[in-house]
Structure formats: structure tokens, C-alpha cells
Design a protein around this motif. Structure first.
Motif, mmCIF file in Angstrom:
data_model
loop_
_atom_site.group_PDB
_atom_site.id
_atom_site.type_symbol
_atom_site.label_atom_id
_atom_site.label_comp_id
_atom_site.label_asym_id
_atom_site.label_seq_id
_atom_site.Cartn_x
_atom_site.Cartn_y
_atom_site.Cartn_z
ATOM 1 N N SER A 212 -17.227 -19.827 2.248
ATOM 2 C CA SER A 212 -15.857 -19.545 1.832
ATOM 3 C C SER A 212 -15.408 -20.631 0.865
ATOM 4 C CB SER A 212 -14.913 -19.490 3.037
ATOM 5 O OG SER A 212 -14.763 -20.775 3.611
ATOM 6 N N PHE B 117 -11.653 -17.436 5.959
ATOM 7 C CA PHE B 117 -11.411 -16.155 5.302
ATOM 8 C C PHE B 117 -10.356 -15.332 6.046
ATOM 9 C CE2 PHE B 117 -12.898 -11.643 5.563
ATOM 10 C CZ PHE B 117 -12.437 -11.224 4.330
ATOM 11 N N ILE B 118 -10.455 -15.301 7.378
ATOM 12 C CA ILE B 118 -9.500 -14.538 8.185
ATOM 13 C C ILE B 118 -8.114 -15.164 8.152
ATOM 14 C CG2 ILE B 118 -8.957 -13.838 10.554
ATOM 15 C CD1 ILE B 118 -11.991 -13.527 10.992
ATOM 16 N N ASP B 119 -8.054 -16.506 8.147
ATOM 17 C CA ASP B 119 -6.769 -17.207 8.179
ATOM 18 C C ASP B 119 -6.057 -17.205 6.832
ATOM 19 O OD1 ASP B 119 -7.193 -17.769 10.820
ATOM 20 O OD2 ASP B 119 -7.788 -19.859 10.522
ATOM 21 N N ASN B 120 -6.798 -16.930 5.754
ATOM 22 C CA ASN B 120 -6.199 -17.002 4.419
ATOM 23 C C ASN B 120 -6.494 -15.726 3.629
ATOM 24 O OD1 ASN B 120 -5.313 -20.081 4.171
ATOM 25 N ND2 ASN B 120 -7.344 -20.038 5.127
ATOM 26 N N PRO B 121 -6.024 -14.597 4.110
ATOM 27 C CA PRO B 121 -6.315 -13.332 3.420
ATOM 28 C C PRO B 121 -5.761 -13.323 2.001
ATOM 29 C CG PRO B 121 -4.554 -13.038 5.028
ATOM 30 C CD PRO B 121 -5.115 -14.408 5.259
ATOM 31 N N GLY B 122 -6.603 -12.892 1.081
ATOM 32 C CA GLY B 122 -6.179 -12.807 -0.313
ATOM 33 C C GLY B 122 -6.273 -14.100 -1.083
ATOM 34 N N CYS C 282 -8.737 -16.614 -0.168
ATOM 35 C CA CYS C 282 -10.052 -17.206 0.075
ATOM 36 C C CYS C 282 -11.141 -16.320 -0.526
ATOM 37 C CB CYS C 282 -10.273 -17.365 1.585
ATOM 38 S SG CYS C 282 -11.865 -18.036 2.044
ATOM 39 N N HIS D 62 -8.515 -5.963 -0.320
ATOM 40 C CA HIS D 62 -8.055 -6.699 0.862
ATOM 41 C C HIS D 62 -9.206 -7.353 1.613
ATOM 42 C CE1 HIS D 62 -4.561 -3.854 0.339
ATOM 43 N NE2 HIS D 62 -3.975 -5.036 0.359
ATOM 44 N N ASP D 63 -10.381 -7.429 0.964
ATOM 45 C CA ASP D 63 -11.537 -8.135 1.529
ATOM 46 C C ASP D 63 -11.857 -7.675 2.956
ATOM 47 O OD1 ASP D 63 -12.125 -9.848 -0.700
ATOM 48 O OD2 ASP D 63 -10.350 -11.021 -0.177
ATOM 49 N N GLU D 64 -11.975 -6.357 3.106
ATOM 50 C CA GLU D 64 -12.267 -5.820 4.427
ATOM 51 C C GLU D 64 -13.773 -5.756 4.711
ATOM 52 O OE1 GLU D 64 -10.182 -5.339 6.639
ATOM 53 O OE2 GLU D 64 -8.238 -4.976 5.683
#
Length: 428
Positions: free
Chosen positions: A44, A66-71, A73, A300-302
Motif C-alpha cells: 500500500s 487500504f481499508i482505513d483510507n478508502p480512496g 491509498c 471504489h477499490d473493491e
């Protein structure tokens, strides 16, 4: 004191190990996400207000970032599959280009920091696992090894050795052998399936080995994941749908969904021309809502949540005849029961190529199945019932063993690194 580091740099997971005599231990890495002896092969990148422009994390810490900083990271996973691709010329991360060796070095540098003093300057050699055949449509083995070397030499090791991953797994397994044996190792990784046949003999308290042959194919667990995506997810986001081009109706190019189904490609899809072209198709699509759902998943980086949902479905199908797939970002329309029978039909072409690689190693070494004393299956894909049946149909079940799914390769590499005859074990 350990003198060698064993590195299993995997498509999905990576492990570091050291050996002292006949005993081995994994290097436990302590990252912001906690302690672990197995690290997800992921990176990341997050803009940093401090003196360093980017904060780089690896493994579970990268996932948490990545999960804590969506959009905000940038997240990359399964990037090992780029190693042998001449088409991969790096990727842009916040306007800076990272070549493959930059990604590999950055990942390993973080692992070294997470491992504290275990990876020390006193280590005189690093022994690195490599697949028999690298992943990709047209893998360039020479290019892959050059890239590995450029990344590894930055750490200053006096010696860098490469050992086939199934050879390392075989060496780990052979420590338990009580008598001479011809061993077939099948190593199922995320991106490749590799086979080695080795004759192990003990004399004067020393283990010797004669490599008989190797084979491999760039197909493994990630391809099985792709089949689930291709049959369940891709139709929901526009695969097979039509768009207007002047007075014609054309099908949305399937290449977009090949990108979407490969974890390595998905992590850089936003930077590719395909993504820009897909955005233009929304306006002329007959089912624009499906392509918009596709765009949303990418923007949205899913990719990682989808990876988790697909992987969990695959694992449950190893235990149950039927299970439910559900991916919340696509809503209730993604909810579907999946039968193991259907899944095995989807992966049938992949199973055929995996079996063909098995045929190859037996044929080119002129080794009848009856002359194989032990079969060692390692890697997470070895749990898939259809994969195990390939071996049960060839060999008696009592000769088949599983184990060390995540640790066997790294520990075998570390053991090989302690030997003076290391040259006899290295890949040529």
C-alpha cells in the motif's frame, strides 16, 4: 547462528525463514497490523505529511491501510505475476513510476523492518524460491530472474541462489523420510502449479538427493478464483451485454473482464487505457447500470473485498457440496447458491492443464506412477477436491500426503541454504 535466509516470495503469501542445523523457524514479522509468520504479498502507498512523501506498508498492514483510507491509498496485490511479463513496464503510484524490481524491493524492505534483527547483515546468502514456469501468457523466465536479481542485490547479500519451489518443498518433506524414496512434489501456488520428482537417499547420516525432473504450468488458485468471478460476478457488471456503435449492436469486449478477474491486473486497472475506454461505453450501452456497477467497483477499490468473498466461497466448496456467494457492494442480485459440481465444470480447462503438466514430468523422466514412493501436495489449492482426485486416480491414496501449505517452501529453502553442496540444489 543462521547464515542463510530462505525467501518464499509467493503470488498470494510470502514467508521468510532461517535454519540452524536441522531446525528451522519462520521469521515473525511485527507490523502495525500485528504479528504474523506469513505475509500477504501486497503493498500500500499513502501520501505522508512527514519527511517521506509516501508511507509504504506491506502484507496485512497494507490491507489495513487500504481499508482505513478508502480512496486515498494505492493498493497492489499479486504483483509477482508481473515478474515474467515483458509487457509490464511499471505502474504509476502518485505520479511516480515503480518498476517490478521497485515493487519487490519495497515489499521485502518492509518485511525486513517488520522482522526486527532476524534478517541481519550477518546472513551470507539468500535462497529464493522460483516457480518451474512463471505465470503469464508468454512468460520470459530470463527477464523474471533479472528482475528478481536487481531487487535482491540492493540488500547487499554476498550470495543469491534460486531454487525451484517444489524442490524446496520436497527438501522440507524429506526431513521426515525414514527410508530412501522417490518423491513427487506438487506445489500449488496462487499463480503457478509446479512439479518435481526427486530421489532422496540417506547414507552415513546425510541426506542426498538426485533431481529427476521438473515441470510446471502458469495455472493455480488465482485461475480458480477467476472462474468464479467470470461465471458469477462478470455477468452482473456487463459481460455479454451490448452497446450501440453507429447502426450496429456490439458486445462489450471480454478483455475488460479478463482484466477485472486477475488480482494483479485489477490493482492497476484504473491506470490502464481499457478503463478509460470502458467509461466511454457507458453512454452507448443498452444496460448502462451494469457498466456503472463495474466502474464503481474499480473506482471504489473493491478488488480486495471481492478477493475475500471469492476466496471464502472457494474454500467452502472444498468442504461442502453447495455454498452461497454474496458480495454486498453488488447488492442482493449477487446472492447466488454455487454447487461444487458447477465449480468443477468451470475449472475443468484449468484442471486439464494441471494434469497435462503432471503427465509431462512423468513422461519426460520415464517414471511410471508405480515407481513414485511418496506424493507430497502443498499449497492451498491442494485442498480442492477435484485437484486431489487427479492424484488419487494416479497413485494409491496411502502414498499421498499434504502439509506445510504456507511454510514448507521457505523452510526448505532455509535448510538448503545451510548446506555446502547448495549448488546441487539450485535451479539451472
Amino acid at each position: 547462528m543462521a547464515s542463510a535466509l530462505g525467501l518464499d516470495f509467493g503470488t498470494t503469501n510470502s514467508v521468510l525463514a532461517v535454519a540452524e542445523g536441522a531446525s528451522t523457524r519462520s521469521i515473525v514479522m511485527e507490523s502495525p497490523a500485528g504479528k504474523a509468520d506469513t505475509t500477504r504479498t501486497a503493498l500500500s502507498f499513502l501520501k505522508n505529511p512527514g519527511p517521506l512523501p509516501l508511507r509504504i506498508e506491506a502484507g496485512q498492514a497494507a490491507i489495513r491501510e487500504f481499508i482505513d483510507n478508502p480512496g486515498e491509498c494505492r493498493f497492489l496485490q499479486s504483483f509477482k505475476t508481473f515478474a515474467a511479463s515483458a509487457l509490464f513496464h511499471g505502474t504509476l503510484v502518485f505520479a511516480k513510476r515503480y518498476d517490478f524490481e521497485d515493487l519487490m524491493h519495497g515489499f521485502l524492505a518492509r518485511l525486513r523492518e517488520y522482522g526486527g534483527g532476524e534478517w541481519s547483515d550477518s546472513l551470507r546468502r539468500i535462497v529464493v524460491g522460483r516457480p518451474v514456469q512463471f505465470a503469464g501468457a508468454n512468460p520470459d523466465e530470463t527477464l523474471a530472474i533479472e528482475r528478481y536479481n536487481r531487487a535482491l542485490l540492493r540488500f547487499g547479500f554476498p550470495e543469491v541462489h534460486f531454487v525451484y519451489e517444489p524442490v524446496a518443498a520436497a527438501f522440507y518433506f524429506a526431513q521426515k523420510l525414514e527410508r530412501d524414496a522417490t518423491v513427487l512434489v506438487a506445489d500449488f501456488g496462487g499463480g503457478t502449479t509446479d512439479y518435481s520428482i526427486i530421489r532422496f537417499e540417506r547414507g552415513a547420516g546425510r541426506l542426498t538427493a538426485t533431481p529427476i525432473g521438473h515441470s510446471g504450468v502458469g495455472i493455480a488458485g488465482d485461475h480458480f478464483d477467476f472462474r468464479i468471478i467470470d461465471n458469477i460476478v462478470s455477468p452482473l457488471i456487463g459481460k455479454g451485454s451490448l452497446f450501440k456503435s453507429f447502426d450496429k449492436l456490439l458486445e462489450v469486449p471480454s478483455s475488460y473482464y479478463a482484466n477485472f478477474g486477475r488480482w494483479n491486473q485489477l490493482s492497476i486497472f484504473k491506470t490502464l487505457r481499457d478503463f478509460t475506454e470502458l467509461r466511454k461505453l457507458v453512454r452507448s450501452s443498452l444496460e448502462p447500470e451494469k457498466l456503472e456497477a463495474f466502474m464503481d467497483l474499480v473506482e471504489h477499490d473493491e478488488g480486495y473485498p471481492l478477493y475475500q468473498a471469492v476466496s471464502a466461497t472457494k474454500m467452502r466448496l472444498s468442504l461442502d457440496e453447495e455454498t452461497e456467494f454474496y458480495f454486498p457492494p453488488l447488492g442482493e442480485r449477487s446472492r447466488r447458491m454455487v454447487r461444487r459440481k458447477d465449480f468443477e465444470g468451470w475449472i475443468a480447462p484449468d484442471l486439464a492443464r494441471i494434469e497435462e503438466a503432471l503427465d509431462t514430468v512423468l513422461a519426460k523422466t520415464a517414471t511410471p506412477p508405480g515407481e513414485i514412493d511418496r506424493i507430497f501436495l502443498t499449497g492451498g489449492t491442494s485442498f480442492v477436491p477435484a485437484v486431489r482426485r487427479l492424484f488419487e486416480n494416479r497413485f494409491s491414496e496411502e502414498r499421498i500426503e499434504c502439509g506445510g501449505e504456507l511454510l514448507s517452501i521457505a523452510h526448505g529453502l532455509a535448510l538448503i541454504g545451510e548446506r555446502e553442496d547448495i549448488a546441487t540444489w539450485t535451479a539451472r
